[in-house]
Design an enzyme around this catalytic site. Structure first.
Site, mmCIF file in Angstrom:
data_model
loop_
_atom_site.group_PDB
_atom_site.id
_atom_site.type_symbol
_atom_site.label_atom_id
_atom_site.label_comp_id
_atom_site.label_asym_id
_atom_site.label_seq_id
_atom_site.Cartn_x
_atom_site.Cartn_y
_atom_site.Cartn_z
ATOM 1 C CG ASP A 1 -2.103 0.835 0.819
ATOM 2 O OD1 ASP A 1 -2.141 1.953 0.057
ATOM 3 O OD2 ASP A 1 -3.189 0.491 1.405
HETATM 4 C C1 NOJ Z 1 -4.526 3.495 0.333
HETATM 5 C C2 NOJ Z 1 -4.868 3.080 0.711
HETATM 6 O O1 NOJ Z 1 -5.168 1.976 1.766
HETATM 7 C C3 NOJ Z 1 -5.224 2.130 -0.711
HETATM 8 O O2 NOJ Z 1 -6.445 1.356 -0.599
HETATM 9 C C4 NOJ Z 1 -5.196 2.805 -1.965
HETATM 10 O O3 NOJ Z 1 -5.192 1.668 -3.644
HETATM 11 C C5 NOJ Z 1 -3.751 3.095 -2.466
HETATM 12 N N1 NOJ Z 1 -3.923 4.753 -1.356
HETATM 13 C C6 NOJ Z 1 -3.103 4.332 -3.266
HETATM 14 O O4 NOJ Z 1 -4.155 5.627 -3.794
#
Ligand code: NOJ
Length: 754
Positions: free
Chosen positions: A294
């Site tokens: 993530d």
């Molecule tokens: C953080 C989030 O937890 C995730 O779900 C998302 O895809 C990413 N940021 C990218 O924006």
């Protein structure tokens, strides 16, 4: 052929065969092409393929803390040097072509970029938030909307979406409940698979196929106290039984990427957990795609107190099985030296790069790096009338009629005067819900516009704000009360703003903001027939003037066609058929609250004493509206429950039938649900578990027999030794219209004969 390569390759073929679609096996020359590249790549180029950075060519980087490179020139230079493999969260064909041009024509090896983005419930045409759409209990609908999103996203220059969220969410304080399919494992698994199929379509090489990324692996929804980014402490049995199946379903449907959760599980951050990302995900679950971290989650291993420094964090993440690092830049910075010093074997890097290149190969990027980068498609495939029509259909199907004393539906040709009151009457800023940042809020249909458009005489609608979302407004309540007095029917449009749910929006109280509650209570005192339209990204604890209204509708965030979809329901053009994918508790303090909880040794029983029983001293521990609940404008009754046999042999199935009859005066749809309960087991079982569901549409007076097949597999659970087992014994069965009540039967599973 070395072992890792064989594993990846046979895995690709195996999963292609297992799923039937959409992944074809790679041809021998494609594999050879990847091999050749890996032989020629420097360690820096390999680390580059494993790096995903925010797309500053198309400067549209939705809410994530500013980190890493945020500058077009620097990013261009990185791509030219082969130090980036994937860009994310920018849209637009022109910018994407610019970036792809540099990767393909100016970098040494010409490896195309993968272009990713968070398309969670729509690009320009916004569909209901995933939790809302889960109320349809309908995989076919979810697949159709995911397909439409993919058509738009790929026309805007994307190859991959970071969706669907496959996290089972049992605590409504957690803001990300809105992004998934709710509290139930079976429903979440079904809808995850449907969404993957919809995004990816039948052939990954097609220009409109959007790679899916079921996330966040895993148990992200089980954070303690519903606190975003928090910790998960969970038994391995629950992890496997509740949180893995939606991912298994998503991978079975052909998903080739996943994303490690931000959270730690039992003391190890998921991003550094080799048992999770390699032993479980790959060896046990047979996942053969690649794993994203993530956003900056590898870097965050330091703050977790798990890595000594950034270099150590990169080492831990790559050794655990994170193939692609998102936004921190840690891989490009540290992997070359980690390999040089022997801290990370080159073989580990090669496996990760191979996984990434195979996915790029499988989607046809090497043959056509310009796929999904077509200006003509960008003009013709986005925000089409067909997508709007689907958004309206999905919107109406996502509405749940929580209660209704007969006030609904209203007559669009009626003479009644309607007072539409609340902060969400003409509001367009909160129609779409979280994670819809590519959509233009101005294009959405607000509630007032939708209702007016459906009325023969729109002048009969009066609009009063009454209060703002969080604050009272001067004279607001007086004006609202006056309008209510002058009206025949009141519609209150109340609830959460869209920034109250989504990422980093955990809340301690899941109630309507106080200013709106005060407004509702004052209007309720006027005692006019009142309909409440709730706007929300989670289940809510409702009180007084809201809870006691004549009718209450859960309308979530319905997207572009919200107002029209709501009007379709309010005026009865469409019969409400949604069912709750999350239980509505009486009070916030009951969270985490979910229907498939355990009995405990001291359960409360209907009409029994509550003394010294498993309940809160202050609140009954039931749901105000249970999971699976949702009314219709017509009335359905179920009868005639029959089992083909009250005994289930080990390898045989039992057919369960029941008759559903529409005894009302209108056509309508019901979702018939089958629940089980294992009476005695070597690990205590939930009081009920949803296993099957079927949507049935009936004309007035019509009836139909609904048929379910139940087999041993449906009776399994994760038992001792963390294995899926079925145990002989008696199982209760209910066929009903929600997770409460229903027709009751029993089946006995017999051990295999020796
Ligand atoms: C953080 C989030 O937890 C995730 O779900 C998302 O895809 C990413 N940021 C990218 O924006």
């Amino acid at each position: 052929m070395d072992l890792d390569r064989r594993t990846v390759l046979s895995g690709l073929i195996a999963s292609a065969i297992a799923s039937g679609l959409p992944l074809r096996a790679l041809a021998a020359e494609e594999v050879a092409r990847v091999d050749d590249l890996i032989r020629r790549m420097t360690i820096e180029e390999k680390a580059g393929q494993m790096t995903c950075l925010a797309d500053s060519f198309r400067p549209f980087n939705p809410p994530n803390p500013a980190a890493g490179i945020q500058d077009e020139k620097r990013l261009a230079e990185e791509i030219r040097k082969g130090r980036v493999g994937c860009l994310f969260n920018g849209i637009g064909v022109a910018g994407a072509r610019k970036a792809q041009e540099i990767a393909v024509r100016q970098s040494r090896l010409g490896i195309p970029l993968l272009l990713a983005g968070d398309v969670i419930h729509g690009l320009k045409t916004i569909f209901p938030v995933p939790l809302g759409e889960a109320s349809s209990f309908d995989p076919v609908l979810c697949q159709r909307t995911a397909r439409a999103m993919a058509v738009e996203a790929t026309a805007a220059g994307l190859h991959l979406t970071f969706a669907p969220m496959a996290d089972v969410a049992r605590d409504q304080r957690w803001g990300r409940v809105v992004e998934g399919a709710g509290e139930d494992v079976t429903l979440t698994a079904l809808l995850t698979a449907a969404r993957v199929r919809g995004f990816q379509g039948r052939d990954l090489r097609r220009d409109d196929s959007l790679l899916a990324c079921p996330k966040h692996f895993t148990a992200y929804g089980a954070v303690a106290g519903g606190l975003e980014y928090g910790s998960v402490d969970i038994s391995e049995e629950t992890l496997r039984e509740t949180h893995l199946p939606p991912f298994t379903a998503g991978f079975g449907a052909g998903a080739l990427t996943t994303m490690a959760a931000f959270s730690e599980i039992n003391g190890v951050p998921a991003t550094a957990d080799r048992t999770l990302l390699t032993d479980m995900l790959r060896d046990e679950m047979g996942f053969h795609g690649f794993v994203f971290s993530d956003y900056t989650a590898d870097e965050e291993l330091v703050a977790h107190g798990y890595a000594e420094d950034d270099r150590d964090a990169a080492r831990l993440a790559v050794l655990a099985g994170v193939d692609m690092s998102m936004q921190s830049g840690l891989y490009i910075r540290y992997l070359p030296d980690l390999v040089k010093t022997g801290a990370v074997p080159m073989a580990t890097i090669d496996v990760a790069v191979r996984r990434i290149l195979y996915v790029k190969m499988a989607m046809g990027l090497f043959d056509n790096p310009w796929r999904s980068l077509d200006e003509a498609a960008e003009k013709s495939r986005i925000a089409t009338p067909a997508h709007r029509a689907l958004a309206r259909e999905a919107g109406a199907r996502s509405v749940v009629l929580l209660q209704n004393d007969g006030v609904l539906p209203l007559d669009p040709a009626g003479k009644q005067k309607i007072a539409l009151i609340g902060p969400f009457t003409e509001d367009k800023a909160n129609l779409y819900g979280p994670w819809a940042f590519y959509g233009d809020p101005g294009q959405g249909v607000d509630v007032a516009t939708g209702l007016r458009g459906a009325m023969n005489d729109p002048d009969r609608l009066t609009i009063v704000a009454g209060c703002a979302i969080h604050q009272p407004i001067d004279g607001g309540i007086d004006a609202a009360v006056k309008a209510a007095r002058a009206a025949d029917v009141v519609i209150l449009a109340l609830g959460e703003s869209q920034d109250m749910s989504g990422e980093a929006q955990s809340r301690t109280v899941i109630e309507i903001p106080a200013a709106q509650q005060a407004l509702a209570d004052a209007v309720a005192a006027v005692k006019k027939p009142t309909v409440v339209l709730l706007r929300h990204g989670r289940a809510l604890a409702l009180h007084d003037g809201v809870a006691n209204a004549n009718a209450v509708l859960a309308t979530w965030f319905l997207g572009s066609e919200a107002g029209n979809a709501i009007a379709d329901i309010v005026f009865g053009k469409v019969d409400p058929s949604g069912k709750l994918p999350v239980s509505f508790p009486w009070e916030s303090g009951q969270e985490p609250f979910f229907y498939d909880r355990k009995s405990t040794g001291r359960p409360t029983v209907p009409n029994g004493s509550t003394e010294y029983k498993a309940r809160y001293a202050t609140t009954d521990n039931s749901a105000r509206y249970p999971f699976g609940h949702g009314l219709s404008y017509t009335r359905f009754v179920l009868d005639n429950l029959k089992l083909s046999d009250s005994a289930m042999r080990w390898d045989q199935s039992v057919t369960v039938t029941a008759r559903l009859k529409n005894i009302g005066k209108r056509r309508g749809s019901e979702i018939v649900q089958l629940y089980i309960h294992d009476r005695v087991a070597s690990r205590t079982r939930p009081i009920r578990e949803l296993k099957k569901m079927e949507r049935v549409t009936l004309e007035p007076g019509e009836s139909r027999t609904v048929r379910f097949t139940l087999a041993r597999d449906d009776l399994r659970f994760v038992g001792q030794g963390n294995r899926w087992i079925a145990e002989p014994g008696v199982f209760d069965i209910w066929v009903g219209q929600s997770s409460q009540g229903g027709l009751h039967g029993r089946v006995t599973l017999y051990a295999p004969e020796r």
